[in-house]
Design a protein around this motif. Structure first.
Motif, mmCIF file in Angstrom:
data_model
loop_
_atom_site.group_PDB
_atom_site.id
_atom_site.type_symbol
_atom_site.label_atom_id
_atom_site.label_comp_id
_atom_site.label_asym_id
_atom_site.label_seq_id
_atom_site.Cartn_x
_atom_site.Cartn_y
_atom_site.Cartn_z
ATOM 1 N N UNK A 2 51.259 35.579 60.245
ATOM 2 C CA UNK A 2 51.494 35.851 58.766
ATOM 3 C C UNK A 2 51.559 34.521 57.720
ATOM 4 N N UNK A 3 51.572 33.507 58.466
ATOM 5 C CA UNK A 3 51.492 32.163 57.490
ATOM 6 C C UNK A 3 50.302 31.846 57.193
ATOM 7 N N UNK A 4 49.251 32.288 58.030
ATOM 8 C CA UNK A 4 47.916 31.951 57.841
ATOM 9 C C UNK A 4 47.023 32.811 56.854
ATOM 10 N N UNK A 5 47.668 33.985 56.583
ATOM 11 C CA UNK A 5 47.284 35.022 55.636
ATOM 12 C C UNK A 5 47.707 34.732 54.343
ATOM 13 N N UNK A 6 46.357 34.922 53.116
ATOM 14 C CA UNK A 6 47.011 34.735 51.932
ATOM 15 C C UNK A 6 47.536 35.993 51.301
ATOM 16 N N UNK A 7 48.468 35.895 50.414
ATOM 17 C CA UNK A 7 48.964 36.976 49.755
ATOM 18 C C UNK A 7 48.051 38.001 49.125
ATOM 19 N N UNK A 8 48.270 39.322 49.031
ATOM 20 C CA UNK A 8 47.400 40.035 48.488
ATOM 21 C C UNK A 8 47.215 39.888 46.839
ATOM 22 N N UNK A 9 48.640 39.598 46.201
ATOM 23 C CA UNK A 9 48.551 39.340 44.827
ATOM 24 C C UNK A 9 48.672 38.072 44.465
ATOM 25 N N UNK A 10 47.964 37.110 44.976
ATOM 26 C CA UNK A 10 47.972 35.678 44.683
ATOM 27 C C UNK A 10 47.677 35.175 43.395
ATOM 28 N N UNK A 11 48.440 34.220 42.907
ATOM 29 C CA UNK A 11 48.229 33.838 41.652
ATOM 30 C C UNK A 11 47.159 32.653 41.326
ATOM 31 N N UNK A 12 46.740 32.177 42.599
ATOM 32 C CA UNK A 12 45.576 31.140 42.590
ATOM 33 C C UNK A 12 44.223 31.766 42.265
ATOM 34 N N UNK A 13 43.438 31.379 41.559
ATOM 35 C CA UNK A 13 42.081 31.931 41.312
ATOM 36 C C UNK A 13 41.268 31.459 42.526
ATOM 37 N N UNK A 14 40.100 32.221 42.644
ATOM 38 C CA UNK A 14 39.207 32.045 43.749
ATOM 39 C C UNK A 14 38.053 31.132 43.020
ATOM 40 N N UNK A 15 37.266 30.426 43.740
ATOM 41 C CA UNK A 15 36.165 29.568 43.030
ATOM 42 C C UNK A 15 35.127 30.661 42.325
ATOM 43 N N UNK A 16 34.900 30.245 41.029
ATOM 44 C CA UNK A 16 33.865 30.940 40.235
ATOM 45 C C UNK A 16 34.701 32.256 39.653
ATOM 46 N N UNK A 17 35.971 32.539 39.843
ATOM 47 C CA UNK A 17 36.779 33.462 39.189
ATOM 48 C C UNK A 17 37.238 32.929 37.823
ATOM 49 N N UNK A 18 36.384 33.712 36.764
ATOM 50 C CA UNK A 18 36.833 33.633 35.403
ATOM 51 C C UNK A 18 36.721 35.004 34.665
ATOM 52 N N UNK A 19 38.176 35.214 34.593
ATOM 53 C CA UNK A 19 38.370 36.600 33.964
ATOM 54 C C UNK A 19 38.297 36.449 32.552
ATOM 55 N N UNK A 20 37.920 37.534 31.823
ATOM 56 C CA UNK A 20 37.694 37.479 30.219
ATOM 57 C C UNK A 20 38.922 38.055 29.783
ATOM 58 N N UNK A 21 38.892 37.979 28.452
ATOM 59 C CA UNK A 21 39.963 38.654 27.840
ATOM 60 C C UNK A 21 40.125 40.072 28.282
ATOM 61 N N UNK A 22 41.417 40.487 27.704
ATOM 62 C CA UNK A 22 41.626 41.972 28.269
ATOM 63 C C UNK A 22 40.980 42.922 26.925
ATOM 64 N N UNK A 23 40.834 44.221 27.354
ATOM 65 C CA UNK A 23 40.388 45.218 26.180
ATOM 66 C C UNK A 23 41.648 45.675 25.502
ATOM 67 N N UNK A 24 41.242 45.994 24.132
ATOM 68 C CA UNK A 24 42.280 46.791 23.482
ATOM 69 C C UNK A 24 42.109 48.053 23.789
ATOM 70 N N UNK A 25 43.153 48.834 23.252
ATOM 71 C CA UNK A 25 43.369 50.254 23.746
ATOM 72 C C UNK A 25 42.153 50.718 23.073
#
Length: 60
Positions: A2-25
């Motif tokens: 369990x210590x070797x697996x990464x958490x499902x909802x990790x706060x660290x970003x992957x390489x190349x991960x660049x999320x844009x701004x969110x959408x309005x309603x």
């Protein structure tokens, strides 16, 4: 193990991960509600206009 697996909802970003701004309603409703409805209506309209099975003057 369990210590070797990464958490499902990790706060660290992957390489190349660049999320844009969110959408309005309004953008969300336009993208996921209005756009599919418009596409559906255009396709349905084209099918009705280009339908050749009912010829004028034919009685059935």
């Amino acid at each position: 193990m369990l210590l070797l697996s990464s958490p499902a909802l990790a706060l660290t970003r992957d390489d190349g991960d660049d999320p844009g701004s969110g959408l309005s309603v309004a953008e969300t409703l336009g993208l996921f509600v209005a756009a599919p409805l418009v596409i559906f209506l255009v396709i349905a309209g084209l099918v009705m206009v280009l339908d050749k099975s009912r010829k004028p003057g034919s009685q059935s």
